[in-house]
Motif scaffolding. Structure first.
Motif, PDB file in Angstrom:
ATOM      1  N   LEU A 262       0.839  -1.200   0.000  1.00 45.15           N
ATOM      2  CA  LEU A 262       0.000   0.000   0.000  1.00 45.15           C
ATOM      3  C   LEU A 262       0.879   1.258   0.000  1.00 45.15           C
ATOM      4  O   LEU A 262       2.085   1.174  -0.178  1.00 45.15           O
ATOM      5  N   THR A 263       0.260   2.400   0.188  1.00 42.35           N
ATOM      6  CA  THR A 263       1.009   3.662   0.104  1.00 42.35           C
ATOM      7  C   THR A 263       1.334   4.208   1.502  1.00 42.35           C
ATOM      8  O   THR A 263       0.989   5.328   1.848  1.00 42.35           O
ATOM      9  N   PHE A 264       1.982   3.373   2.298  1.00 44.68           N
ATOM     10  CA  PHE A 264       2.469   3.800   3.606  1.00 44.68           C
ATOM     11  C   PHE A 264       3.912   4.286   3.459  1.00 44.68           C
ATOM     12  O   PHE A 264       4.680   3.740   2.653  1.00 44.68           O
ATOM     13  N   ASP A 265       4.297   5.237   4.267  1.00 39.91           N
ATOM     14  CA  ASP A 265       5.655   5.764   4.180  1.00 39.91           C
ATOM     15  C   ASP A 265       6.717   4.715   4.469  1.00 39.91           C
ATOM     16  O   ASP A 265       7.779   4.704   3.852  1.00 39.91           O
ATOM     17  N   ASN A 266       6.421   3.806   5.387  1.00 39.63           N
ATOM     18  CA  ASN A 266       7.474   2.885   5.805  1.00 39.63           C
ATOM     19  C   ASN A 266       7.847   1.855   4.735  1.00 39.63           C
ATOM     20  O   ASN A 266       8.905   1.248   4.812  1.00 39.63           O
ATOM     21  N   TYR A 267       6.980   1.661   3.714  1.00 44.31           N
ATOM     22  CA  TYR A 267       7.405   0.817   2.592  1.00 44.31           C
ATOM     23  C   TYR A 267       8.612   1.445   1.882  1.00 44.31           C
ATOM     24  O   TYR A 267       9.447   0.747   1.319  1.00 44.31           O
TER      25      TYR A 267
END
Length: 458
Positions: A217-222
């Motif tokens: 998904l579009t999470f910063d931690n990726y």
């Protein structure tokens, strides 16, 4: 925690966030049952008066506290045990709206006793703004060994404890067994690397069927995942951004390559511009989904998300160079308002709720001192709800007995919220081809240093 609502831990936490704004007070009130005669009694031990604590919750999470719910059971258990009471003050709106109102309440000196903080960004922000009551002395008075009970699940701020973790969310790869079977690909097991993950995803990507092998998904931690797995800090010793460490550039390029080079998942830009569903994995369009265990609530909700396939789980892959053998995760926590009139009683509630919530709420506990039997019960509870998808042993191998270390998924430090936003903004320019990866990480470093400097002057 951007994007998809973390429907298990996240919703549960939203119910622990509440409000006293509407009531105009929300402060704890002492039950006045003392009589003048009793007060003048000579040598008899003074009876401790019961107190009523207050806790922020949101209207979105109100149902989580209705009669008979796990939270309600915990609340009543504590009330019976102590004779004290807990009032829930309801704040209308979503969790994000509620947090903004609570921010204002804190600045205005609100005395609501207990605050739920669902992620390290909020936890750090509230501690750094001096909103929270330090707990070390409270724990010492209560003979409560916080470090022994919570171990590495405990997050401190400047060596002080400001929140007790009520659950632990770890990351894993969840997979769609039906798509694996149709492609004739063996289920992943045990230790594996991100290169092996990519090769597996390629075998499962079927453009003609509209399915991908990988889903993020579009999470910063990726965007800095591999640097976190290597436990590279987001801040230097002097407090400035550490984003010029090569590990962050490598991590960002690696993430972009998953779509741009390997074609195993939609790109960040596609996700945003096509408004792809955050529930794509549950809709059967993706073979593997790397995400936190808070997702288990949705996975096991077959009524809300009906499916004709079963899911599996395996431990997170590690970087190919063998230097990042950590899993990532996050804890949601409860904290005490620094303005609380009853910090001692509030700490008693926090410790009770934090230690016992997993029993009622079916979550992964944050405690490190649980017996094997306790953990077996936790895993069995989750497996029983999976409709035959996984066993307790599958969960144990993927999440507990995997030989991986554990590190916080977020970059802990000052200006954390700004840090997250800057990373996503600059990375998006890289993904769109408007900046090189070198220019993107350079901008992140420069902008974040400015944000840290600005925060230090507040």
């Amino acid at each position: 925690m951007q994007g998809l609502k973390r429907s298990w831990a996240f919703i549960s936490l939203s119910s622990v966030v509440g409000l006293s704004l509407l009531s105009g007070c929300g402060s704890a009130t002492t039950t006045k049952n003392e009589t003048g005669a009793a007060a003048s009694a000579s040598s008899a031990p003074k009876k401790t008066e019961p107190v009523t604590l207050s806790m922020f919750i949101t209207s979105a999470g109100q149902k989580e506290w209705e009669d008979g719910t796990p939270n309600d059971k915990l609340k009543k258990q504590w009330e019976t045990k102590t004779g004290n009471k807990l009032e829930l003050n309801i704040l209308p709106g979503t969790l994000d709206e509620a947090m903004k109102k609570i921010d204002i309440a804190m600045l205005s000196g609100d005395k609501t006793d207990i605050i739920g903080l669902s992620n390290p960004i909020d936890q750090n922000k509230y501690a750094s703004r001096d909103f929270l009551y330090p707990m070390k002395d409270l724990a010492k008075q209560a003979n409560y060994d916080i470090d022994k009970i919570y171990g590495d699940s405990l997050t401190k701020y400047k060596d002080e404890v400001y929140y007790l973790p009520m659950n632990l969310s770890m990351w894993a790869v969840f997979y769609n067994k039906k798509l694996f079977d149709e492609a004739g690909v063996p289920y992943p097991t045990g230790n594996w690397t991100w290169s092996q993950y990519i090769e597996t995803a390629k075998k499962l990507t079927k453009p003609e069927k509209g399915t991908y092998g990988s889903y993020m998904l579009t999470f910063d931690n990726y965007l800095y995942l591999q640097s976190r797995q290597k436990n590279v800090p987001g801040y230097k010793a002097d407090g400035t951004s550490n984003y010029d460490d090569p590990a962050f550039k490598d991590a960002l390029k690696w993430y972009n390559d998953l779509s741009a080079v390997h074609k195993i998942q939609p790109s960040w830009i596609e996700f945003k511009t096509k408004k792809l569903s955050n529930l794509g994995f549950l809709e059967g369009k993706y073979a593997m989904h790397f995400i936190g265990t808070w997702y288990l609530g949705s996975l096991n909700n077959f009524e809300k998300y009906p499916r004709d396939w079963k899911w599996g789980v395996v431990q997170p892959p590690t970087p190919d160079d063998g230097k990042g053998n950590n899993n990532i995760g996050v804890t949601s926590a409860l904290a005490i308002n620094k303005k609380s009139v009853h910090p001692k009683e509030a700490f008693d509630f926090l410790s009770y709720f934090a230690e016992n919530s997993y029993k009622e709420r079916g979550e992964f506990p944050a405690q490190k001192n649980l017996s094997k039997e306790d953990m077996n019960a936790v895993l069995k509870n989750i497996a029983d709800k999976s409709q035959g998808s996984v066993t307790a042993d599958d969960l144990r191998k993927a999440l507990l007995d995997n030989g991986l270390g554990f590190t916080q998924e977020k970059l802990l430090g000052s200006a954390m919220s700004e840090y997250s936003n800057i990373i996503m903004q600059e990375s998006e320019l890289y993904f769109a081809g408007q900046k090189s990866v070198d220019d993107a990480v350079k901008s992140i470093k420069q902008r974040e240093d400015q944000a840290i400097q600005a925060a230090s002057k507040q």
